[in-house]
Write a protein that holds these residues in place. Structure first.
Motif, mmCIF file in Angstrom:
data_model
loop_
_atom_site.group_PDB
_atom_site.id
_atom_site.type_symbol
_atom_site.label_atom_id
_atom_site.label_comp_id
_atom_site.label_asym_id
_atom_site.label_seq_id
_atom_site.Cartn_x
_atom_site.Cartn_y
_atom_site.Cartn_z
ATOM 1 N N GLY A 191 0.706 -1.073 0.433
ATOM 2 C CA GLY A 191 -0.059 -0.206 -0.204
ATOM 3 C C GLY A 191 0.925 1.610 0.108
ATOM 4 O O GLY A 191 0.255 2.285 -0.268
ATOM 5 N N GLU A 192 1.901 1.184 0.028
ATOM 6 C CA GLU A 192 2.949 2.260 0.572
ATOM 7 C C GLU A 192 3.623 2.355 -0.810
ATOM 8 O O GLU A 192 4.605 3.613 -1.363
ATOM 9 C CB GLU A 192 4.330 2.333 1.308
ATOM 10 C CG GLU A 192 3.511 2.250 3.088
ATOM 11 C CD GLU A 192 4.275 1.334 3.482
ATOM 12 O OE1 GLU A 192 5.585 0.956 3.439
ATOM 13 O OE2 GLU A 192 4.400 1.877 4.392
ATOM 14 N N ARG A 193 3.826 2.077 -1.709
ATOM 15 C CA ARG A 193 4.611 1.576 -2.971
ATOM 16 C C ARG A 193 3.876 2.856 -4.167
ATOM 17 O O ARG A 193 3.083 3.163 -4.580
ATOM 18 C CB ARG A 193 4.109 -0.253 -3.842
ATOM 19 C CG ARG A 193 5.205 -0.992 -2.754
ATOM 20 C CD ARG A 193 4.921 -2.263 -3.133
ATOM 21 N NE ARG A 193 5.782 -2.731 -2.841
ATOM 22 C CZ ARG A 193 5.571 -4.425 -2.407
ATOM 23 N NH1 ARG A 193 5.556 -5.280 -4.268
ATOM 24 N NH2 ARG A 193 6.151 -5.282 -1.716
ATOM 25 N N LYS A 194 5.428 3.862 -3.819
ATOM 26 C CA LYS A 194 5.143 4.293 -4.898
ATOM 27 C C LYS A 194 5.309 3.789 -7.098
ATOM 28 O O LYS A 194 5.688 2.914 -6.865
ATOM 29 C CB LYS A 194 5.765 5.701 -4.861
ATOM 30 C CG LYS A 194 5.277 6.282 -4.557
ATOM 31 C CD LYS A 194 5.931 7.498 -3.621
ATOM 32 C CE LYS A 194 6.322 8.292 -2.058
ATOM 33 N NZ LYS A 194 7.024 9.323 -2.544
ATOM 34 N N ALA A 195 4.794 4.677 -8.109
ATOM 35 C CA ALA A 195 5.475 4.105 -9.001
ATOM 36 C C ALA A 195 5.925 4.469 -9.559
ATOM 37 O O ALA A 195 7.421 5.205 -8.959
ATOM 38 C CB ALA A 195 4.202 4.240 -10.286
ATOM 39 N N ALA A 196 7.249 3.457 -10.379
ATOM 40 C CA ALA A 196 8.382 3.396 -10.714
ATOM 41 C C ALA A 196 8.342 5.083 -12.031
ATOM 42 O O ALA A 196 7.207 4.636 -12.637
ATOM 43 C CB ALA A 196 8.992 2.974 -11.297
ATOM 44 N N PRO A 197 9.289 5.869 -11.859
ATOM 45 C CA PRO A 197 8.849 7.107 -13.359
ATOM 46 C C PRO A 197 8.901 5.801 -14.422
ATOM 47 O O PRO A 197 10.044 4.912 -14.285
ATOM 48 C CB PRO A 197 10.048 7.418 -13.115
ATOM 49 C CG PRO A 197 11.347 7.472 -11.991
ATOM 50 C CD PRO A 197 10.085 6.258 -11.311
ATOM 51 N N ALA A 198 9.159 6.668 -15.776
ATOM 52 C CA ALA A 198 9.576 5.777 -17.095
ATOM 53 C C ALA A 198 11.056 5.918 -17.122
ATOM 54 O O ALA A 198 11.668 7.338 -16.834
ATOM 55 C CB ALA A 198 8.670 6.401 -17.623
ATOM 56 N N VAL A 199 11.629 5.128 -17.416
ATOM 57 C CA VAL A 199 13.512 5.655 -17.123
ATOM 58 C C VAL A 199 13.397 4.255 -19.175
ATOM 59 O O VAL A 199 13.376 3.728 -19.426
ATOM 60 C CB VAL A 199 14.153 4.329 -16.601
ATOM 61 C CG1 VAL A 199 15.467 4.101 -16.297
ATOM 62 C CG2 VAL A 199 13.821 4.919 -15.402
ATOM 63 N N GLU A 200 14.359 5.366 -19.308
ATOM 64 C CA GLU A 200 14.516 4.765 -20.842
ATOM 65 C C GLU A 200 15.921 5.679 -21.109
ATOM 66 O O GLU A 200 16.117 6.640 -20.322
ATOM 67 C CB GLU A 200 13.525 5.132 -22.079
ATOM 68 C CG GLU A 200 13.832 4.329 -23.448
ATOM 69 C CD GLU A 200 12.626 4.394 -23.901
ATOM 70 O OE1 GLU A 200 13.068 4.150 -25.545
ATOM 71 O OE2 GLU A 200 11.784 4.838 -24.283
ATOM 72 N N GLY A 201 17.062 4.804 -22.497
ATOM 73 C CA GLY A 201 17.927 5.301 -22.072
ATOM 74 C C GLY A 201 19.198 4.694 -23.006
ATOM 75 O O GLY A 201 18.896 3.586 -23.632
ATOM 76 N N PRO A 202 20.179 5.176 -23.213
ATOM 77 C CA PRO A 202 21.201 4.903 -24.393
ATOM 78 C C PRO A 202 21.796 3.301 -23.159
ATOM 79 O O PRO A 202 22.205 3.983 -22.037
ATOM 80 C CB PRO A 202 22.233 5.760 -24.891
ATOM 81 C CG PRO A 202 21.681 6.719 -23.745
ATOM 82 C CD PRO A 202 20.724 7.106 -23.024
ATOM 83 N N THR A 203 22.389 2.611 -23.446
ATOM 84 C CA THR A 203 23.119 2.093 -22.697
ATOM 85 C C THR A 203 24.803 2.189 -22.711
ATOM 86 O O THR A 203 25.230 2.412 -24.076
ATOM 87 C CB THR A 203 23.016 0.225 -23.044
ATOM 88 O OG1 THR A 203 23.178 0.375 -24.063
ATOM 89 C CG2 THR A 203 21.278 0.061 -22.813
ATOM 90 N N LEU A 204 25.579 1.699 -22.250
ATOM 91 C CA LEU A 204 26.923 1.494 -22.245
ATOM 92 C C LEU A 204 27.667 0.712 -23.725
ATOM 93 O O LEU A 204 28.430 1.589 -24.034
ATOM 94 C CB LEU A 204 27.463 1.104 -21.187
ATOM 95 C CG LEU A 204 27.135 1.268 -19.985
ATOM 96 C CD1 LEU A 204 28.470 0.694 -18.764
ATOM 97 C CD2 LEU A 204 28.282 2.958 -19.973
ATOM 98 N N ASP A 205 26.533 -0.242 -24.439
ATOM 99 C CA ASP A 205 27.212 -0.462 -25.753
ATOM 100 C C ASP A 205 26.523 -0.335 -26.932
ATOM 101 O O ASP A 205 26.043 -0.609 -27.359
ATOM 102 C CB ASP A 205 27.096 -2.239 -25.525
ATOM 103 C CG ASP A 205 25.887 -2.206 -25.172
ATOM 104 O OD1 ASP A 205 24.394 -1.918 -24.645
ATOM 105 O OD2 ASP A 205 25.272 -3.590 -24.819
ATOM 106 N N GLY A 206 25.859 1.115 -25.781
ATOM 107 C CA GLY A 206 25.634 1.852 -27.430
ATOM 108 C C GLY A 206 23.771 1.095 -27.634
ATOM 109 O O GLY A 206 22.995 1.456 -28.820
ATOM 110 N N ALA A 207 23.350 0.334 -27.037
ATOM 111 C CA ALA A 207 21.517 -0.294 -27.333
ATOM 112 C C ALA A 207 20.499 1.230 -26.653
ATOM 113 O O ALA A 207 21.067 1.370 -25.873
ATOM 114 C CB ALA A 207 21.795 -1.616 -26.963
ATOM 115 N N THR A 208 19.661 0.461 -26.416
ATOM 116 C CA THR A 208 18.731 1.209 -25.477
ATOM 117 C C THR A 208 17.999 0.095 -24.809
ATOM 118 O O THR A 208 17.907 -0.668 -25.140
ATOM 119 C CB THR A 208 17.324 1.835 -26.554
ATOM 120 O OG1 THR A 208 18.045 2.566 -27.368
ATOM 121 C CG2 THR A 208 16.470 2.974 -25.568
#
Length: 188
Positions: free
Chosen positions: A46-63
């Motif tokens: 009941g205390e948990r908050k939704a995690a924000p949207a997280v997206e981005g480039p990875t160290l190896d150049g992928a997403t």
């Protein structure tokens, strides 16, 4: 009077040391991180908050993104190659990731305020076996503000199957604490 003068000089040196270098880029041996005890703080459903949207480039150049792991438990670890406690906890994360892979648990690293070459060297050495977002500006950490202080590395979050923040640890995690918490959240 002499003791007061010495105290003021020591205070000035301490403050100057915390300011970092002029470029704002951490240097080898930089210790600007928020210390924590690494203990897992578990949040009730009941205390948990939704995690924000997280997206981005990875160290190896992928997403990579949290959304790609929908319906799975995700361990999100904030780290940097220049952070001593991050280096110390890397084998723990690697081992728990390997033992929980294929059981509905995914790991995603977030390399924070780091040089990409240094981060890649760290990953080559540690061979964690999971992707790492390259977050040089610290935007991913800022998205979790209120849950994780933006300068708190290492930090580890466990995101439940519904995409909510189920647990967090500030500081280097211990094997038993991480494994027990991941297993508990996975089995909910």
């Amino acid at each position: 009077m002499r003791a007061k003068s010495i105290s003021l000089v020591l205070l000035a040196v301490l403050v100057a040391g915390c300011a970092g270098n002029q470029s704002g880029q951490p240097q080898a041996g930089d210790t600007r991180f928020v210390a924590g005890d690494g203990k897992m703080q578990v949040f009730g459903a009941g205390e948990r908050k939704a995690a924000p949207a997280v997206e981005g480039p990875t160290l190896d150049g992928a997403t990579a993104s949290l959304a790609a792991h929908k319906g799975k438990v995700v361990v999100l670890n904030f780290w940097a190659s220049w952070c001593g406690p991050c280096r110390a906890e890397a084998p723990v994360l690697k081992e728990v990731a390997a033992k929980t892979k294929g059981s509905g648990v995914e790991f995603l690293g977030v390399d924070f305020k780091d040089r990409q070459a240094d981060a890649l060297a760290f990953e080559r050495t540690e061979q964690t076996g999971y992707p790492h977002l390259f977050d040089q500006p610290g935007k991913v950490a800022l998205a979790f503000q209120g849950t994780v202080p933006p300068a708190a590395i290492p930090s580890t979050l466990i995101i439940d199957k519904q995409g909510r923040i189920a647990a967090r640890a500030l500081g280097a995690v211990k094997y038993t604490d991480l494994m027990d918490t991941v297993t508990k959240v996975r089995d909910e």
